[in-house]
Design a protein around this motif. Structure first.
Motif, PDB file in Angstrom:
ATOM      1  N   LYS A 123      21.102  91.214  60.179  1.00 37.50           N
ATOM      2  CA  LYS A 123      20.524  92.200  59.278  1.00 37.50           C
ATOM      3  C   LYS A 123      20.288  91.494  57.951  1.00 37.50           C
ATOM      4  N   VAL A 124      19.090  91.616  57.394  1.00 38.44           N
ATOM      5  CA  VAL A 124      18.819  90.985  56.105  1.00 38.44           C
ATOM      6  C   VAL A 124      19.238  91.943  54.999  1.00 38.44           C
ATOM      7  N   THR A 125      20.077  91.427  54.108  1.00 36.78           N
ATOM      8  CA  THR A 125      20.559  92.282  53.027  1.00 36.78           C
ATOM      9  C   THR A 125      20.875  91.429  51.805  1.00 36.78           C
ATOM     10  N   THR A 126      20.991  92.058  50.652  1.00 35.79           N
ATOM     11  CA  THR A 126      21.296  91.279  49.447  1.00 35.79           C
ATOM     12  C   THR A 126      22.768  90.923  49.445  1.00 35.79           C
ATOM     13  N   SER A 127      23.071  89.648  49.198  1.00 39.97           N
ATOM     14  CA  SER A 127      24.464  89.217  49.267  1.00 39.97           C
ATOM     15  C   SER A 127      25.263  89.689  48.061  1.00 39.97           C
ATOM     16  N   CYS A 128      24.588  90.039  46.957  1.00 42.30           N
ATOM     17  CA  CYS A 128      25.348  90.433  45.763  1.00 42.30           C
ATOM     18  C   CYS A 128      25.942  91.821  45.910  1.00 42.30           C
ATOM     19  N   THR A 129      25.359  92.645  46.782  1.00 42.15           N
ATOM     20  CA  THR A 129      25.919  93.987  46.942  1.00 42.15           C
ATOM     21  C   THR A 129      26.714  94.109  48.246  1.00 42.15           C
ATOM     22  N   LEU A 130      26.807  93.008  48.981  1.00 42.01           N
ATOM     23  CA  LEU A 130      27.525  93.013  50.257  1.00 42.01           C
ATOM     24  C   LEU A 130      28.943  92.503  50.003  1.00 42.01           C
ATOM     25  N   LEU A 131      29.936  93.324  50.281  1.00 37.01           N
ATOM     26  CA  LEU A 131      31.313  92.907  50.025  1.00 37.01           C
ATOM     27  C   LEU A 131      31.856  92.132  51.227  1.00 37.01           C
ATOM     28  N   VAL A 132      32.720  91.176  50.948  1.00 41.07           N
ATOM     29  CA  VAL A 132      33.248  90.356  52.037  1.00 41.07           C
ATOM     30  C   VAL A 132      34.173  91.183  52.926  1.00 41.07           C
ATOM     31  N   GLN A 133      34.098  90.893  54.221  1.00 39.04           N
ATOM     32  CA  GLN A 133      34.989  91.520  55.197  1.00 39.04           C
ATOM     33  C   GLN A 133      35.528  90.431  56.104  1.00 39.04           C
ATOM     34  N   GLU A 134      36.683  90.701  56.663  1.00 38.45           N
ATOM     35  CA  GLU A 134      37.315  89.721  57.539  1.00 38.45           C
ATOM     36  C   GLU A 134      36.388  89.405  58.717  1.00 38.45           C
ATOM     37  N   GLY A 135      36.184  88.111  58.957  1.00 34.53           N
ATOM     38  CA  GLY A 135      35.430  87.696  60.137  1.00 34.53           C
ATOM     39  C   GLY A 135      33.921  87.860  60.033  1.00 34.53           C
ATOM     40  N   MET A 136      33.438  88.067  58.826  1.00 35.84           N
ATOM     41  CA  MET A 136      32.005  88.247  58.610  1.00 35.84           C
ATOM     42  C   MET A 136      31.239  86.939  58.871  1.00 35.84           C
ATOM     43  N   VAL A 137      30.054  87.021  59.453  1.00 39.27           N
ATOM     44  CA  VAL A 137      29.235  85.823  59.641  1.00 39.27           C
ATOM     45  C   VAL A 137      27.959  85.975  58.817  1.00 39.27           C
ATOM     46  N   ILE A 138      27.732  85.017  57.916  1.00 43.89           N
ATOM     47  CA  ILE A 138      26.592  85.080  56.998  1.00 43.89           C
ATOM     48  C   ILE A 138      25.751  83.819  57.165  1.00 43.89           C
ATOM     49  N   LEU A 139      24.458  83.992  57.232  1.00 40.09           N
ATOM     50  CA  LEU A 139      23.554  82.842  57.253  1.00 40.09           C
ATOM     51  C   LEU A 139      22.673  82.932  56.020  1.00 40.09           C
ATOM     52  N   SER A 140      22.710  81.912  55.162  1.00 33.14           N
ATOM     53  CA  SER A 140      21.975  82.030  53.903  1.00 33.14           C
ATOM     54  C   SER A 140      20.768  81.111  53.849  1.00 33.14           C
ATOM     55  N   ASN A 141      20.595  80.269  54.868  1.00 31.44           N
ATOM     56  CA  ASN A 141      19.528  79.278  54.733  1.00 31.44           C
ATOM     57  C   ASN A 141      18.761  79.107  56.047  1.00 31.44           C
ATOM     58  N   THR A 142      18.414  80.221  56.666  1.00 29.81           N
ATOM     59  CA  THR A 142      17.645  80.140  57.913  1.00 29.81           C
ATOM     60  C   THR A 142      16.152  80.175  57.593  1.00 29.81           C
ATOM     61  N   GLU A 143      15.358  79.868  58.588  1.00 32.65           N
ATOM     62  CA  GLU A 143      13.897  79.867  58.394  1.00 32.65           C
ATOM     63  C   GLU A 143      13.415  81.247  57.940  1.00 32.65           C
ATOM     64  N   LYS A 144      13.970  82.289  58.586  1.00 30.36           N
ATOM     65  CA  LYS A 144      13.578  83.662  58.269  1.00 30.36           C
ATOM     66  C   LYS A 144      13.880  84.001  56.809  1.00 30.36           C
ATOM     67  N   ILE A 145      15.095  83.642  56.392  1.00 30.49           N
ATOM     68  CA  ILE A 145      15.509  83.951  55.018  1.00 30.49           C
ATOM     69  C   ILE A 145      14.662  83.172  54.016  1.00 30.49           C
ATOM     70  N   ARG A 146      14.422  81.899  54.315  1.00 26.99           N
ATOM     71  CA  ARG A 146      13.637  81.087  53.376  1.00 26.99           C
ATOM     72  C   ARG A 146      12.242  81.669  53.187  1.00 26.99           C
ATOM     73  N   LYS A 147      11.680  82.159  54.308  1.00 26.86           N
ATOM     74  CA  LYS A 147      10.338  82.728  54.238  1.00 26.86           C
ATOM     75  C   LYS A 147      10.326  84.009  53.391  1.00 26.86           C
ATOM     76  N   LEU A 148      11.312  84.858  53.653  1.00 28.11           N
ATOM     77  CA  LEU A 148      11.382  86.121  52.906  1.00 28.11           C
ATOM     78  C   LEU A 148      11.637  85.864  51.423  1.00 28.11           C
ATOM     79  N   ARG A 149      12.551  84.909  51.166  1.00 30.65           N
ATOM     80  CA  ARG A 149      12.936  84.630  49.790  1.00 30.65           C
ATOM     81  C   ARG A 149      11.775  84.020  49.017  1.00 30.65           C
TER      82      ARG A 149
END
Lengths: 160, 230
Positions: free
Chosen positions: B62-88
């Motif tokens: 799910k694409v979401t803003t990381s500044c409003t997403l609070l950390v949770q145990e076991g969370m998996v985050i991808l910050s530098n994928t092709e999809k994200i780079r394109k959107l960003r």
């Protein structure tokens, strides 16, 4: 019946910030618009920062910050109404009354407003006059509607 | 001691304090996610959308803003994928077309890999990042400025467009504004806007988009990786 004073609107709602929108709605209903002075009083009495009051009042189309005419004609320019010719209807109203949207006509009788959706998309183009819905509007129908409003107003004045 | 949770950001398991945002956690541990509207120590509003990441849940991302997403145990985050780079890249392109005269935004755009701007330049003075609104201390914590209006008429204003008596003239709003942070030497004139790309030469690997460089830009934006903080 005179409109209730701001004091009576605020009665039993003082110091309750969550009542902000209800209070603004009541002020809008009874005064036709929300004056700067009312906003300052509401801010003081509810304990909401003035910035918040102004932000909320400016955000919703339902709140007017300037006085409105006696009759408010609301024209829906949402997607469904737009494709069915809301623009023609807006032009008709603007041309016939000689006022720009959200301004008051010289005789103080009319204000035209355009909103993004009135929630009756199947009936579009939709126009409301003072809260009465009119479906499948055309420039011709609107001309007659405005004429009939003029007529009712003239009758009211002659009765007085 | 604050309880810690483990999150996985770009394959690295990091331990961070519960209640912090994904963006803060990533910056703290050296993964630079581009961001504009974030003001340290103030709750983020997610206005600029630059810090978007992919949050992977059960194999779905799910694409979401990381500044409003609070950390949770076991969370998996991808910050530098092709999809994200394109959107960003698209977000940055829109920002730079809105305010081409801001050096800060020009820097961000180039860092996000914007090569050309396909949108008309609007030469606005404001990108509605809300940094000033978030920070404005006003008097007794009551803000003197805020967002007014809605949709395309949204703007930052004080009530009734007159200087609020709550304003202390502290200047925090102008200090934090991306239009004033490290201002561009020669503001671009109407009709002559362009993507300046000056800072591109400072990038270590121009082809590696989104990679963090120790840029001047970080100075004004309190980037954890700016040269001062190293």
């Amino acid at each position: 019946m005179p409109p209730p004073t701001l004091d009576s609107i605020l009665e039993e709602r003082r110091s309750q910030p969550h009542q902000l929108i209800e209070v603004l709605q009541d002020v809008q209903e009874h005064y036709g618009y929300i004056a700067e002075e009312s906003m300052r009083t509401i801010s003081n009495e509810l304990g909401v920062p003035l910035m918040e009051v102004y932000k909320v009042a400016s955000f919703y189309k339902a709140f007017a910050l300037k006085p409105r005419g006696k009759n408010v004609i609301t024209i829906c320019t949402g997607t469904a109404c737009h494709v069915r010719g809301a623009k023609l209807i807006l032009n008709q109203a603007v041309g016939q009354l000689g006022v720009k949207p959200s301004e008051v006509s010289d005789d103080g009788l009319f204000t035209i407003e355009h909103v993004n959706c009135l929630g009756a998309c199947a009936l579009g183009p939709v126009v409301t006059d003072n809260g009465n819905y009119h479906n499948h509007m055309s420039p011709g129908k609107l001309r007659k509607l405005i004429k009939s409003i003029y007529k009712t107003d003239a009758e009211e004045i002659s009765h007085d | 001691m604050t309880p810690k949770v483990t999150v996985n950001i770009d394959g690295a398991n990091i331990k961070t304090a519960r209640g912090s945002s994904v963006l803060d956690a990533a910056l703290e541990h050296g993964t630079c996610i581009p961001h504009l509207c974030r003001v340290p120590y103030i709750e983020s509003i997610g206005a600029c959308r630059l810090c978007i990441v992919e949050h992977v849940v059960n194999g779905w991302s799910k694409v979401t803003t990381s500044c409003t997403l609070l950390v949770q145990e076991g969370m998996v985050i991808l910050s530098n994928t092709e999809k994200i780079r394109k959107l960003r890249r698209n977000v940055a392109e829109l920002l730079v077309s809105q305010a081409p005269n801001s050096r800060a935004i020009q820097d961000i755009a180039v860092r996000c890999g914007v090569k050309e701007v396909r949108y008309p330049f609007r030469n606005s003075e404001c990108v509605l990042c809300g940094r000033c609104v978030q920070l404005c201390p006003g008097t007794f914590g009551v803000k003197a400025i805020g967002f007014v209006g809605r949709g395309k008429d949204r703007r930052v204003e004080s009530p009734f467009d007159i200087r609020s008596e709550l304003c202390n003239e502290c200047g925090s709003c102008t200090d934090l504004c991306p239009m004033t942070v490290v201002p561009c030497d020669g503001p671009m004139k109407t009709g002559e806007e362009y993507l300046c790309r000056n800072c591109e030469s400072k990038m270590a690997f121009a082809e590696e988009q989104g990679i963090c460089i120790s840029c001047d830009f970080g100075e004004g934006f309190q980037c954890e990786r700016s040269p001062q903080n190293f």
